[in-house]
Design a protein around this motif. Sequence first.
Motif, mmCIF file in Angstrom:
data_model
loop_
_atom_site.group_PDB
_atom_site.id
_atom_site.type_symbol
_atom_site.label_atom_id
_atom_site.label_comp_id
_atom_site.label_asym_id
_atom_site.label_seq_id
_atom_site.Cartn_x
_atom_site.Cartn_y
_atom_site.Cartn_z
ATOM 1 N N ASP A 1 0.857 -1.186 0.000
ATOM 2 C CA ASP A 1 0.000 0.000 0.000
ATOM 3 C C ASP A 1 0.894 1.237 0.000
ATOM 4 O O ASP A 1 1.565 1.532 0.993
ATOM 5 C CB ASP A 1 -0.896 -0.012 1.247
ATOM 6 C CG ASP A 1 -1.918 1.126 1.222
ATOM 7 O OD1 ASP A 1 -1.735 2.098 0.456
ATOM 8 O OD2 ASP A 1 -2.901 1.037 1.986
ATOM 9 N N HIS A 2 0.918 1.936 -1.131
ATOM 10 C CA HIS A 2 1.730 3.143 -1.261
ATOM 11 C C HIS A 2 0.798 4.355 -1.308
ATOM 12 O O HIS A 2 0.374 4.792 -2.376
ATOM 13 C CB HIS A 2 2.596 3.091 -2.523
ATOM 14 C CG HIS A 2 3.742 2.143 -2.407
ATOM 15 N ND1 HIS A 2 4.764 2.085 -3.322
ATOM 16 C CD2 HIS A 2 4.045 1.204 -1.474
ATOM 17 C CE1 HIS A 2 5.638 1.148 -2.970
ATOM 18 N NE2 HIS A 2 5.214 0.605 -1.845
ATOM 19 N N VAL B 1 -1.771 -2.962 -10.396
ATOM 20 C CA VAL B 1 -1.990 -1.722 -9.651
ATOM 21 C C VAL B 1 -3.475 -1.416 -9.584
ATOM 22 O O VAL B 1 -4.179 -1.484 -10.596
ATOM 23 C CB VAL B 1 -1.248 -0.544 -10.324
ATOM 24 C CG1 VAL B 1 -1.425 0.726 -9.499
ATOM 25 C CG2 VAL B 1 0.230 -0.872 -10.496
ATOM 26 N N ASP C 1 -5.847 1.733 -7.936
ATOM 27 C CA ASP C 1 -5.949 2.975 -7.178
ATOM 28 C C ASP C 1 -7.422 3.259 -6.923
ATOM 29 O O ASP C 1 -8.294 2.541 -7.401
ATOM 30 C CB ASP C 1 -5.247 4.123 -7.922
ATOM 31 C CG ASP C 1 -5.858 4.422 -9.286
ATOM 32 O OD1 ASP C 1 -7.059 4.096 -9.479
ATOM 33 O OD2 ASP C 1 -5.164 4.987 -10.135
ATOM 34 N N PRO C 2 -7.745 4.308 -6.165
ATOM 35 C CA PRO C 2 -9.155 4.567 -5.846
ATOM 36 C C PRO C 2 -10.050 4.762 -7.064
ATOM 37 O O PRO C 2 -11.279 4.619 -6.955
ATOM 38 C CB PRO C 2 -9.081 5.834 -4.991
ATOM 39 C CG PRO C 2 -7.732 5.750 -4.330
ATOM 40 C CD PRO C 2 -6.834 5.162 -5.374
ATOM 41 N N ASP C 3 -9.452 5.066 -8.218
ATOM 42 C CA ASP C 3 -10.259 5.215 -9.435
ATOM 43 C C ASP C 3 -10.574 3.878 -10.089
ATOM 44 O O ASP C 3 -11.404 3.810 -11.000
ATOM 45 C CB ASP C 3 -9.520 6.101 -10.450
ATOM 46 C CG ASP C 3 -9.368 7.529 -9.942
ATOM 47 O OD1 ASP C 3 -10.237 7.958 -9.147
ATOM 48 O OD2 ASP C 3 -8.389 8.187 -10.331
ATOM 49 N N SER C 4 -9.901 2.805 -9.639
ATOM 50 C CA SER C 4 -10.133 1.484 -10.236
ATOM 51 C C SER C 4 -11.457 0.924 -9.744
ATOM 52 O O SER C 4 -11.755 0.974 -8.538
ATOM 53 C CB SER C 4 -8.997 0.535 -9.864
ATOM 54 O OG SER C 4 -9.360 -0.799 -10.173
ATOM 55 N N GLY D 1 -2.370 4.796 -0.455
ATOM 56 C CA GLY D 1 -3.700 4.591 -1.005
ATOM 57 C C GLY D 1 -3.713 3.910 -2.359
ATOM 58 O O GLY D 1 -4.789 3.552 -2.871
ATOM 59 N N VAL D 2 -2.556 3.713 -2.974
ATOM 60 C CA VAL D 2 -2.438 2.948 -4.220
ATOM 61 C C VAL D 2 -1.930 1.554 -3.867
ATOM 62 O O VAL D 2 -0.901 1.409 -3.202
ATOM 63 C CB VAL D 2 -1.478 3.630 -5.213
ATOM 64 C CG1 VAL D 2 -1.363 2.805 -6.489
ATOM 65 C CG2 VAL D 2 -1.950 5.041 -5.523
ATOM 66 N N PHE E 1 -10.991 -1.476 -6.807
ATOM 67 C CA PHE E 1 -10.183 -1.061 -5.658
ATOM 68 C C PHE E 1 -10.671 -1.674 -4.346
ATOM 69 O O PHE E 1 -9.884 -2.150 -3.529
ATOM 70 C CB PHE E 1 -10.169 0.465 -5.553
ATOM 71 C CG PHE E 1 -9.272 0.972 -4.462
ATOM 72 C CD1 PHE E 1 -7.889 0.923 -4.587
ATOM 73 C CD2 PHE E 1 -9.814 1.489 -3.285
ATOM 74 C CE1 PHE E 1 -7.057 1.389 -3.580
ATOM 75 C CE2 PHE E 1 -8.989 1.944 -2.268
ATOM 76 C CZ PHE E 1 -7.611 1.896 -2.419
#
Length: 590
Positions: A32-33, A51, A53-56, A35-36, A59
Motif C-alpha cells: 500500500d503506497h 496496480v 488505485d481509488p479510481d479502479s 492509497g495505491v 479497488f
Amino acid sequence: MHRYRSHTCGALRASHIDETVRLSGWCHRIRDHGGVLFIDLRDHYGLTQCVADPDSPAFKDAEKLRSEWVVRIDGRVRRRPGGTENPELATGDVEIFVTEIEVLGPAGELPLPVFGDQDYPEDIRLKYRFLDLRRERLHQNIMTRGAIIDSMRRRMKDSGFFEFQTPILTASSPEGARDFLVPSRIHPGKFYALPQAPQQYKQLLMMSGFDRYFQIAPCFRDEDPRADRLPGEFYQLDLEMSFVTQDDVFATMEPVITGVFEEFAKGKPVSKNWPRIPFAEALRKYGSDKPDLRNPLVMQDVSEHFRGSGFKVFARMLEDAKNQVWAIPGPGGGSRAFCDRMNSWAQGEGQPGLGYIMWREGGEGAGPLANNIGPERTAAIREALGLKDGDAAFFVAGDPQKFWKFAGLARMKVGEELNLIDKERFELAWIVDFPMYEYNEDEKIVEFAHNPFSMPQGGLEALETQDPLTIKAFQYDIACNGYEIASGGIRNHRPEAMVKAFGIAGHGEEEVIARFGGMYRAFQYGAPPHGGMAAGVDRIVMLLCGTNNLREISLFPMNQRAEDLLMGAPSEVTPKQLRELHIRLNLPQD
C-alpha cells in the motif's frame, strides 16, 4: 477470453501495452503506497505487478486481498512510470491497471511466509511443504532438477542407451542396507522387497541381449539417517553395458556427467580428463575415498623423520610396523593461535590432540615436536612437504586403518580455516581399485567391501590363489567436491567365479542359488562380459543447485526420522488390513 487467463504471469512485455488481459495466480506480495495498492501476482511462470488505485472499479476488492490468496485479475497493460522499471523481472517494464478481481481461493493465516527466503524450522517446512514449494528458491531448485534429469536422458540416448523400467516389487537382496519389505496377501508369510537398486535386473538385461540399458531408477533403503542421503528413497541414473572393459565405461560416461555439470554449472569451471585415483592412494593423500580435490592439501607419510627420534610418543608407535605418521601441510598456518585452535578442534573430535610444527622467519621450527626431534629432522619434514616460513604442519599417528578418516577431516579443516578451497568450481575424479574384501573386526570374518557382484581383478585365479584381503575389484566411484556421486563396476559374469567369490565371504553355493537363482541360472546360458554404474541424481542436483541439504532439491522429502510430516507416514493400519496380510504385531515394550 479464457475463463482464467489470457497470459501467464511471466508473459507480458512492452509489446502488450494497451491490451486488455486476464491473469490468474497467487498474491505474492501486497503493498500500500499512499492509497495505491500494488499486487505482485505470481504463478509458475513468473511475476506481474498489478496496480489498483481509488479510481479502479476493483479497488474495494483489492483492499480485501491477503498474501497467497488465489485470484483472477482483469486489466489493461501499461508501461511502468519512469524510474520504477524492474530489470530483474522479465515483466519489469510493464504493469496491469486492475479493472476486475475475482477471488478463486482465499488463504488462511500462513504457518510460514512464502515471500522472501528466510529460514524456518524444518518440521514446519515439511508439514506445509506445499507452501514451502511456492518459495522462489525451492521452486527453482525443483525445476532445475527436472531439467538435469532431461539432460541426463538426452545424453544417455545420444550415447546409444535405451531406457527400460525394472520391477519395483522384487526379492530381498544384499545391497548393503536393510530392505523395505512388502507383505504378500496372496502368499501368506512371504514378502516382496522394494529394490535397493536394480542391480540384478540390469545384469539380467545384459544376459537378455539388450546391450545398453539405463533408467532414472527409484531406490529404497531402510537405513539410519545420513546427512548425504534422503531417508527411505532416492533416485539414480542407473546403467549397464555389454562387452565392455572398465576403460569403456569411463570413456562413455565421463562425457555424459561432465556435460551435465557444464550445462548447469552457471559458469563455474568443471574439470576435464578426470584423474583416476586408486582407493589406497585416495586414503593416504586425502583421508577420504571421495576426496574434495578443490582442497590443494596432500598428506604425506613422514614416518621416517620420527622413527628413532626424540619425540618418544611417535617413536614408540613406529616400533610397530603397521603404524605410521602422516603430515598435513598448513601453508600460511604458522601461528601459535591457529595451531592451538586446530589442537582444540582435534580434542573436540575425540582425539588426544593434533601435533604440529611451525616455521618462523629464518626457517626455524617451533613447537613441542620441533623441540623434541631437533632442527635436522624438522628441516627434512619442511623440505618433504614443500613448506616455507610462516607455514605449519600437523601430524596424525597410529594405525592408518584407524586414523585415516580423522586425518581426512583434519585436512579439510585446515583447508577451510586457511581459505585454501576454491568453492567456485567442480572437481571430478574416478576412484578405482577398491578392495574386493575387508575384515570385520567385530565378527572376525571376511566380507565384501563393496558391491558383491563386481569382478575381482585377476578373475577366478585371484580368488583361488590370493589372500582375499589383497584382491582388488574392478569397482569404481565418481567423486565430486567431497561427495560420492556414482558407483559401479565390471561384473563377475562367470558362475564358478561368482560362487567362489561369495564362498570367501561365507556364503555357500546353495545360498547363492537360493538368493540369486535368476542371475546364477542366466550365467549358465551365455553371459556377456558387462559392467555399469549408478549416479546419484539427488546428490548431483544438490551440488549443481549450490546447496548441501538434499531436502532443498526434493519435492516431498521425509525428515531425518524417516517421517513424512505432510502425509503422516508411516501410519498405523486397521486390524482388518493386518488380518488380510496374516500379520500380527509384536511391538516393543516401552
